[in-house]
Design a protein around this motif. Sequence first.
Motif, PDB file in Angstrom:
ATOM      1  N   ASP A   1       2.568  11.961  -1.376  1.00 35.13           N
ATOM      2  CA  ASP A   1       3.512  12.397  -0.409  1.00 35.13           C
ATOM      3  C   ASP A   1       3.673  11.259   0.458  1.00 35.13           C
ATOM      4  O   ASP A   1       2.568  10.995   1.193  1.00 35.13           O
ATOM      5  CB  ASP A   1       3.623  13.513   0.285  1.00 35.13           C
ATOM      6  CG  ASP A   1       4.362  13.702   1.341  1.00 35.13           C
ATOM      7  OD1 ASP A   1       5.744  13.349   1.188  1.00 35.13           O
ATOM      8  OD2 ASP A   1       4.406  14.654   2.291  1.00 35.13           O
ATOM      9  N   THR A   2       4.605  10.393   1.013  1.00 30.51           N
ATOM     10  CA  THR A   2       4.696   9.392   1.701  1.00 30.51           C
ATOM     11  C   THR A   2       5.634   9.700   2.991  1.00 30.51           C
ATOM     12  O   THR A   2       6.249   8.818   3.673  1.00 30.51           O
ATOM     13  CB  THR A   2       5.271   8.113   1.037  1.00 30.51           C
ATOM     14  OG1 THR A   2       6.437   8.282   0.436  1.00 30.51           O
ATOM     15  CG2 THR A   2       4.167   7.702   0.144  1.00 30.51           C
TER      16      THR A   2
ATOM     17  N   GLY B   1       0.962  -1.150   0.034  1.00 29.43           N
ATOM     18  CA  GLY B   1       0.014  -0.037  -0.008  1.00 29.43           C
ATOM     19  C   GLY B   1       0.854   1.310   0.175  1.00 29.43           C
ATOM     20  O   GLY B   1       0.481   2.114  -0.759  1.00 29.43           O
ATOM     21  N   VAL B   2       1.679   1.199   0.770  1.00 29.81           N
ATOM     22  CA  VAL B   2       2.858   2.419   0.778  1.00 29.81           C
ATOM     23  C   VAL B   2       3.566   2.617  -0.467  1.00 29.81           C
ATOM     24  O   VAL B   2       3.545   3.678  -0.961  1.00 29.81           O
ATOM     25  CB  VAL B   2       3.611   2.244   2.007  1.00 29.81           C
ATOM     26  CG1 VAL B   2       4.813   3.289   1.890  1.00 29.81           C
ATOM     27  CG2 VAL B   2       3.100   2.424   3.437  1.00 29.81           C
ATOM     28  N   THR B   3       3.888   1.509  -1.027  1.00 28.03           N
ATOM     29  CA  THR B   3       4.613   1.409  -2.323  1.00 28.03           C
ATOM     30  C   THR B   3       3.582   1.946  -3.581  1.00 28.03           C
ATOM     31  O   THR B   3       3.978   2.971  -4.315  1.00 28.03           O
ATOM     32  CB  THR B   3       5.232   0.130  -2.541  1.00 28.03           C
ATOM     33  OG1 THR B   3       5.966  -0.552  -1.721  1.00 28.03           O
ATOM     34  CG2 THR B   3       5.947   0.225  -4.027  1.00 28.03           C
ATOM     35  N   ALA B   4       2.215   1.564  -3.354  1.00 23.24           N
ATOM     36  CA  ALA B   4       1.350   2.386  -4.351  1.00 23.24           C
ATOM     37  C   ALA B   4       1.287   3.525  -4.214  1.00 23.24           C
ATOM     38  O   ALA B   4       0.906   4.341  -5.200  1.00 23.24           O
ATOM     39  CB  ALA B   4       0.143   1.332  -4.269  1.00 23.24           C
ATOM     40  N   THR B   5       1.039   3.799  -2.815  1.00 26.07           N
ATOM     41  CA  THR B   5       0.662   5.335  -2.653  1.00 26.07           C
ATOM     42  C   THR B   5       1.942   6.296  -3.254  1.00 26.07           C
ATOM     43  O   THR B   5       1.943   7.470  -3.753  1.00 26.07           O
ATOM     44  CB  THR B   5       0.774   5.572  -1.257  1.00 26.07           C
ATOM     45  OG1 THR B   5      -0.444   4.668  -0.888  1.00 26.07           O
ATOM     46  CG2 THR B   5       0.399   7.102  -0.902  1.00 26.07           C
ATOM     47  N   ALA B   6       3.158   5.898  -2.908  1.00 25.12           N
ATOM     48  CA  ALA B   6       4.314   6.397  -3.489  1.00 25.12           C
ATOM     49  C   ALA B   6       4.499   6.692  -5.028  1.00 25.12           C
ATOM     50  O   ALA B   6       4.697   7.421  -5.493  1.00 25.12           O
ATOM     51  CB  ALA B   6       5.609   5.881  -2.942  1.00 25.12           C
ATOM     52  N   SER B   7       4.321   5.190  -5.630  1.00 24.71           N
ATOM     53  CA  SER B   7       4.310   5.220  -7.047  1.00 24.71           C
ATOM     54  C   SER B   7       3.086   6.227  -7.674  1.00 24.71           C
ATOM     55  O   SER B   7       3.330   6.653  -8.800  1.00 24.71           O
ATOM     56  CB  SER B   7       4.117   4.024  -7.697  1.00 24.71           C
ATOM     57  OG  SER B   7       2.955   3.479  -7.312  1.00 24.71           O
TER      58      SER B   7
END
Length: 165
Positions: A66-67, A56-62
């Motif tokens: 802003d992460t 989920g964090v990777t998808a948000t960053a891609s």
Amino acid sequence: MTVPEYDDDNVHPDSAHPGAGRGPDHTPRPTAMVLAGLSAGFGIIGVSIGFATVLGVTATASGGFDTSGFGPMIISAVSSLVLGLLLIVGAVLLWRAHRASLVVISSAVTLLALSSAARMVLDSLTFVSVVGTVFSLLALVAMGYLITSDDVREHIREGVPLRLR
């Protein structure tokens, strides 16, 4: 002359109990099975949660979002992955009656207890966090009790892997 087969239903009259004299005892070890099941189950849950969070964090960053505020979440996800893998490895070692299994499972349970204590101190107090922490601590106490049980220690001492019947 053939020698008759003796099993649990057909016991030789001279034996003290069923199965006497047939080599090592292959009785099921329910306590060891429960500990192996809890370790594997909690390990799978930890790996799943950690993987889903990292994904989920990777998808948000891609996606270009802003992460920068996700640092604690990433640390929690990675620790969940590591502890989950540690519990799964401990469960496999316990199933195989390896001596290192209790050390691996005990270290994972200790780290999970520290994680639960840190979560109680650092997280905001909500109904879900309190219920989750209480259930986590109950599960960890149960696993600690099983780790110290005589049945699990005897299983490790015998060195005979568990079998499903």
